[in-house]
Design a protein around this motif. Sequence first.
Motif, PDB file in Angstrom:
ATOM      1  N   ASP A   1       0.895  -1.220  -0.027  1.00  0.00           N
ATOM      2  CA  ASP A   1       0.010   0.066   0.057  1.00  0.00           C
ATOM      3  C   ASP A   1       0.901   1.283  -0.087  1.00  0.00           C
ATOM      4  OD1 ASP A   1      -2.470  -1.497  -0.116  1.00  0.00           O
ATOM      5  OD2 ASP A   1      -2.579  -1.419   2.173  1.00  0.00           O
ATOM      6  N   LEU A   2       2.054   1.158   0.498  1.00  0.00           N
ATOM      7  CA  LEU A   2       3.061   2.189   0.703  1.00  0.00           C
ATOM      8  C   LEU A   2       3.888   2.465  -0.631  1.00  0.00           C
ATOM      9  CD1 LEU A   2       4.060   1.919   4.465  1.00  0.00           C
ATOM     10  CD2 LEU A   2       2.276   3.419   3.275  1.00  0.00           C
ATOM     11  N   LEU A   3       4.141   1.442  -1.299  1.00  0.00           N
ATOM     12  CA  LEU A   3       5.061   1.405  -2.628  1.00  0.00           C
ATOM     13  C   LEU A   3       4.918   2.061  -3.743  1.00  0.00           C
ATOM     14  CD1 LEU A   3       6.373  -2.333  -2.659  1.00  0.00           C
ATOM     15  CD2 LEU A   3       7.532  -0.076  -1.454  1.00  0.00           C
ATOM     16  N   PRO A   4       5.466   2.837  -4.305  1.00  0.00           N
ATOM     17  CA  PRO A   4       5.142   3.430  -5.691  1.00  0.00           C
ATOM     18  C   PRO A   4       5.033   2.413  -6.593  1.00  0.00           C
ATOM     19  CG  PRO A   4       7.262   4.408  -4.895  1.00  0.00           C
ATOM     20  CD  PRO A   4       6.742   3.328  -3.971  1.00  0.00           C
ATOM     21  N   LYS A   5       3.785   2.831  -7.556  1.00  0.00           N
ATOM     22  CA  LYS A   5       3.418   1.815  -8.364  1.00  0.00           C
ATOM     23  C   LYS A   5       4.512   1.188  -9.610  1.00  0.00           C
ATOM     24  CE  LYS A   5      -0.688   1.607  -7.118  1.00  0.00           C
ATOM     25  NZ  LYS A   5      -1.134   0.292  -6.222  1.00  0.00           N
ATOM     26  N   ASN A   6       5.453   2.072  -9.724  1.00  0.00           N
ATOM     27  CA  ASN A   6       6.689   1.824 -10.445  1.00  0.00           C
ATOM     28  C   ASN A   6       7.584   0.837  -9.923  1.00  0.00           C
ATOM     29  OD1 ASN A   6       7.226   3.931  -9.277  1.00  0.00           O
ATOM     30  ND2 ASN A   6       8.781   4.521 -10.891  1.00  0.00           N
ATOM     31  N   THR A   7       7.166  -0.268  -8.849  1.00  0.00           N
ATOM     32  CA  THR A   7       8.039  -0.874  -8.147  1.00  0.00           C
ATOM     33  C   THR A   7       8.111  -2.285  -8.514  1.00  0.00           C
ATOM     34  OG1 THR A   7       7.916   0.689  -6.237  1.00  0.00           O
ATOM     35  CG2 THR A   7       8.774  -1.565  -5.843  1.00  0.00           C
ATOM     36  N   TYR A   8       8.938  -2.874  -8.617  1.00  0.00           N
ATOM     37  CA  TYR A   8       9.128  -4.354  -8.845  1.00  0.00           C
ATOM     38  C   TYR A   8       9.697  -4.958  -7.631  1.00  0.00           C
ATOM     39  CZ  TYR A   8       9.875  -8.634 -11.619  1.00  0.00           C
ATOM     40  OH  TYR A   8       9.799  -9.964 -12.150  1.00  0.00           O
ATOM     41  N   VAL A   9       9.222  -6.407  -7.315  1.00  0.00           N
ATOM     42  CA  VAL A   9       9.501  -6.853  -5.962  1.00  0.00           C
ATOM     43  C   VAL A   9       9.806  -8.234  -6.146  1.00  0.00           C
ATOM     44  CG1 VAL A   9       8.641  -7.637  -3.734  1.00  0.00           C
ATOM     45  CG2 VAL A   9       7.796  -5.350  -4.687  1.00  0.00           C
ATOM     46  N   THR A  10      10.872  -8.734  -5.720  1.00  0.00           N
ATOM     47  CA  THR A  10      11.413 -10.166  -5.888  1.00  0.00           C
ATOM     48  C   THR A  10      11.204 -10.603  -4.354  1.00  0.00           C
ATOM     49  OG1 THR A  10      12.779  -9.732  -7.684  1.00  0.00           O
ATOM     50  CG2 THR A  10      13.131 -11.935  -6.192  1.00  0.00           C
ATOM     51  N   ILE A  11      10.744 -11.656  -3.916  1.00  0.00           N
ATOM     52  CA  ILE A  11      10.366 -12.383  -2.677  1.00  0.00           C
ATOM     53  C   ILE A  11      11.219 -13.841  -2.583  1.00  0.00           C
ATOM     54  CG2 ILE A  11       9.124 -12.976  -0.614  1.00  0.00           C
ATOM     55  CD1 ILE A  11       7.193 -10.897  -1.493  1.00  0.00           C
ATOM     56  N   THR A  12      12.085 -14.008  -1.944  1.00  0.00           N
ATOM     57  CA  THR A  12      12.764 -15.333  -1.924  1.00  0.00           C
ATOM     58  C   THR A  12      13.430 -15.455  -0.444  1.00  0.00           C
ATOM     59  OG1 THR A  12      14.271 -16.991  -3.000  1.00  0.00           O
ATOM     60  CG2 THR A  12      14.975 -14.365  -2.829  1.00  0.00           C
ATOM     61  N   ALA A  13      14.305 -16.605  -0.308  1.00  0.00           N
ATOM     62  CA  ALA A  13      14.968 -16.979   0.780  1.00  0.00           C
ATOM     63  C   ALA A  13      16.502 -16.906   0.603  1.00  0.00           C
ATOM     64  CB  ALA A  13      14.286 -18.185   1.539  1.00  0.00           C
ATOM     65  N   ASP A  14      17.163 -16.856   1.477  1.00  0.00           N
ATOM     66  CA  ASP A  14      18.637 -17.040   1.587  1.00  0.00           C
ATOM     67  C   ASP A  14      19.081 -18.675   1.435  1.00  0.00           C
ATOM     68  OD1 ASP A  14      17.780 -17.122   4.030  1.00  0.00           O
ATOM     69  OD2 ASP A  14      19.674 -16.218   4.975  1.00  0.00           O
TER      70      ASP A  14
ATOM     71  N   GLU B   1      16.490 -25.528  -0.800  1.00  0.00           N
ATOM     72  CA  GLU B   1      15.079 -25.385  -1.288  1.00  0.00           C
ATOM     73  C   GLU B   1      14.619 -24.264  -0.788  1.00  0.00           C
ATOM     74  OE1 GLU B   1      13.329 -29.975  -1.975  1.00  0.00           O
ATOM     75  OE2 GLU B   1      12.447 -28.543  -0.945  1.00  0.00           O
ATOM     76  N   VAL B   2      14.484 -23.119  -1.542  1.00  0.00           N
ATOM     77  CA  VAL B   2      13.718 -21.688  -1.366  1.00  0.00           C
ATOM     78  C   VAL B   2      12.613 -21.422  -2.494  1.00  0.00           C
ATOM     79  CG1 VAL B   2      15.901 -21.103  -0.203  1.00  0.00           C
ATOM     80  CG2 VAL B   2      15.404 -20.587  -2.614  1.00  0.00           C
ATOM     81  N   PRO B   3      11.593 -20.647  -1.711  1.00  0.00           N
ATOM     82  CA  PRO B   3      10.555 -20.080  -2.592  1.00  0.00           C
ATOM     83  C   PRO B   3      11.175 -19.056  -3.267  1.00  0.00           C
ATOM     84  CG  PRO B   3      10.436 -19.331  -0.376  1.00  0.00           C
ATOM     85  CD  PRO B   3      11.545 -20.178  -0.153  1.00  0.00           C
ATOM     86  N   PHE B   4      10.380 -18.750  -4.294  1.00  0.00           N
ATOM     87  CA  PHE B   4      10.669 -17.352  -5.222  1.00  0.00           C
ATOM     88  C   PHE B   4       9.603 -17.056  -5.992  1.00  0.00           C
ATOM     89  CE2 PHE B   4      12.289 -15.408  -9.061  1.00  0.00           C
ATOM     90  CZ  PHE B   4      13.454 -14.781  -8.710  1.00  0.00           C
TER      91      PHE B   4
END
Length: 288
Positions: A243-256, A279-282
């Motif tokens: 809700d706070l991020l600018p719309k021109n934002t790309y997000v990658t979510i993963t684990a180390d 094994e990690v999510p991406f």
Amino acid sequence: MAQSPTARKAQNNYLLIILDSCRYDSFVRARPKVMRSLGKVEKRWSYASWTSPSHYNLLMGLLPHTSPKHVYASEYYKHDILRYNERLGAEDISFRSLVPRLNLPTFLKDSLGYKTHAMVSLPVLNPKTPLNTGFDSYRLMDKHNDMRAMVHELRFHEEQPTFYILNVGETHYPYALPQEPPDQWPRISGVHGVFKHLDDEVVGGKLLKKKDKFFDDKKLAELQARQIKAVKYIDNVVEEMFDLLPKNTYVTITADHGELFGEDGYFGHGPIFHEKVFEVPFVEGKLR
């Protein structure tokens, strides 16, 4: 700052969110609605089995990898780095772009005009390590398990794009949420950990025999349930963040890296060779 022609084509802010120690099946079992809205959740593989070396790879621009057959490693790297054109909303980024420094924050800062920031949760990632290279700011957070505090610190710049790496600690042992009192956290004893207290908590190792210590299947299942609960909690924080991020934002979510909850007699992560450590999510995508 004078920007190169490529920099003028970089349109996106970029957030790389690392859920520390979160293994793939914990993420899937949590069914995080908000994070899954970014795109398809993939099973990928970390380049390393514990926090510090994994983050060195991440900051080289090498995100957790797939495992394709009949492919030269060099060709995989080239293909994977090309994805940064989509992530950054840029053109002409290639593996060669990162050479010779092979440091993503430095490349983003010097070649593409990004503001670069890091907020980390684990002490082994503190600002005195070589990981703090190419950043305008690099902060070890006051608590190891408070992603919401990171969200409140996010700042973006209208005149130039912004990069953040967030190392999130709720999914790391003891899998504790911010409101949970420390005296209620699980305490692990009886672990043969080569680097037992390297990050102020147990990293991992081979379990002692059950007759010697308290480990049993029920206890280990409870520990994974705590990690799954942490993923569900983080999903709510990510919703607030979106809700706070600018719309021109790309997000990658993963684990180390992943985690072991008793498989083949192991707990945790570290100097262990087991698929569940790697094994990690991406999942990734651009906010609309």
